[in-house]
Design an enzyme around this catalytic site. Structure first.
Site, PDB file in Angstrom:
ATOM      1  N   SER A  22       0.829  -1.190   0.000  1.00 31.99           N
ATOM      2  CA  SER A  22       0.000   0.000   0.000  1.00 31.99           C
ATOM      3  C   SER A  22       0.876   1.257   0.000  1.00 31.99           C
ATOM      4  O   SER A  22       1.691   1.429  -0.891  1.00 31.99           O
ATOM      5  CB  SER A  22      -0.968  -0.040   1.188  1.00 31.99           C
ATOM      6  OG  SER A  22      -1.941   0.972   1.086  1.00 31.99           O
ATOM      7  N   ASP A  51      -9.286  -5.837  -3.747  1.00 30.62           N
ATOM      8  CA  ASP A  51      -8.794  -4.680  -2.999  1.00 30.62           C
ATOM      9  C   ASP A  51      -9.865  -3.592  -3.021  1.00 30.62           C
ATOM     10  O   ASP A  51     -10.209  -3.069  -4.080  1.00 30.62           O
ATOM     11  CB  ASP A  51      -7.504  -4.170  -3.635  1.00 30.62           C
ATOM     12  CG  ASP A  51      -6.771  -3.150  -2.782  1.00 30.62           C
ATOM     13  OD1 ASP A  51      -7.412  -2.550  -1.897  1.00 30.62           O
ATOM     14  OD2 ASP A  51      -5.574  -2.969  -2.999  1.00 30.62           O
ATOM     15  N   HIS A 108      -6.906  -6.131   0.444  1.00 27.69           N
ATOM     16  CA  HIS A 108      -5.862  -5.115   0.425  1.00 27.69           C
ATOM     17  C   HIS A 108      -4.598  -5.558   1.156  1.00 27.69           C
ATOM     18  O   HIS A 108      -3.494  -5.307   0.692  1.00 27.69           O
ATOM     19  CB  HIS A 108      -6.395  -3.814   1.033  1.00 27.69           C
ATOM     20  CG  HIS A 108      -5.421  -2.683   0.945  1.00 27.69           C
ATOM     21  ND1 HIS A 108      -4.911  -2.230  -0.258  1.00 27.69           N
ATOM     22  CD2 HIS A 108      -4.834  -1.921   1.920  1.00 27.69           C
ATOM     23  CE1 HIS A 108      -4.081  -1.228  -0.032  1.00 27.69           C
ATOM     24  NE2 HIS A 108      -4.006  -1.028   1.266  1.00 27.69           N
TER      25      HIS A 108
END
Length: 263
Positions: free
Chosen positions: A94, A204, A234
């Site tokens: 991320s 995600d 995610h």
């Protein structure tokens, strides 16, 4: 809820001369990367998992930090690994992936593994968060499915339930800073020339999956690969495909070593 110490602590596992810098995500903690780090260490790689400023404590502490602080932490991690490793691969989840991409634009690392790195956030409301800044200092985490901070991440491949420490609210100023950083890194992707492994989860709900295509299209890496994960959300590093993720990262590291022998 107070974090368990092990969840938020940085970690270091010495190994061979190829160092892996593991960077967690926005509002998360090193707990997101520890399983991957432990597995890579067991395969012989040197691993450093850092904790970004303002993370692993309280949202109020995070509110005092910005992109520039997290960049300094990432750069410090590279310098630390360079003390014992001849080459460094950045591995980020991320926002951690965004930081890895940024390091690569500066030619500070030798290769990258980007996991669910944001070029576009899935929740469109995050794009307009600046408008609420005069009225609110924190917002609920977009698409959050928890009410607490210590989150069990179930894995279909094991009976274990590794824990993850994450904030359930986000400082508005920190989110504004992240939004600016996404645009900045996106404009600089063309500078990336090192080998790249780009991963994206199909499920995600935090990062728009189109992000990985934007990264792949705009970097100038001499070798790159895009992998999609069909069953993961995610937090790819703790999801049901995490063991296969480890194998793919290990394969990338081995291939990097084979094609980049030490002098």
């Amino acid at each position: 809820m107070k974090p368990k110490k092990r969840l938020v602590e940085p970690f270091y596992f010495p190994g061979n001369s190829l160092g892996c810098l593991l960077i967690h995500g926005f509002s998360g903690s090193p707990s997101e990367m520890r399983y991957l780090g432990e597995q890579l260490s067991g395969l012989g790689w040197t691993v450093l998992g850092i904790r970004l400023a303002g993370h692993g404590s309280t949202p109020e502490q995070m509110a005092k930090t910005r992109w520039e602080d997290w960049v300094r932490d990432a750069e410090a991690g590279v310098k630390e690994l360079r003390k014992s490793c001849s080459r460094v691969i950045g591995i980020g989840l991320s926002m951690g992936g965004l930081l890895v991409l940024h390091l690569a634009t500066l030619d500070l690392i030798d290769g990258i593994v980007s996991m669910n790195s944001p070029m576009l956030l899935a929740d469109r409301r995050t794009r307009y968060v600046r408008l609420i800044r005069p009225f609110r200092k924190f917002v609920a985490k977009p698409n959050s499915r928890t009410n607490g901070q210590i989150v069990p991440e179930e894995s279909k491949s094991t009976q274990q339930k590794p824990e993850r420490f994450v904030y359930d609210k986000i400082p508005v100023d920190s989110l504004i800073s992240l939004n600016k950083a996404i645009g900045k890194v996106r404009r600089e992707l063309k500078r990336i020339k090192c080998p790249a492994l780009l991963m994206q989860s199909r499920k995600d709900f935090t990062v728009d999956p189109i992000s990985v295509q934007l990264i792949s299209k705009n970097i100038n890496a001499r070798k790159s690969e895009v992998l999609f994960w069909e069953h993961s959300g995610h937090i790819l590093t703790l999801g049901p495909e995490r063991d296969e993720v480890v194998r793919k990262v290990d394969g990338f590291l081995q291939e990097f070593n084979n094609f980049n022998p030490e002098i």
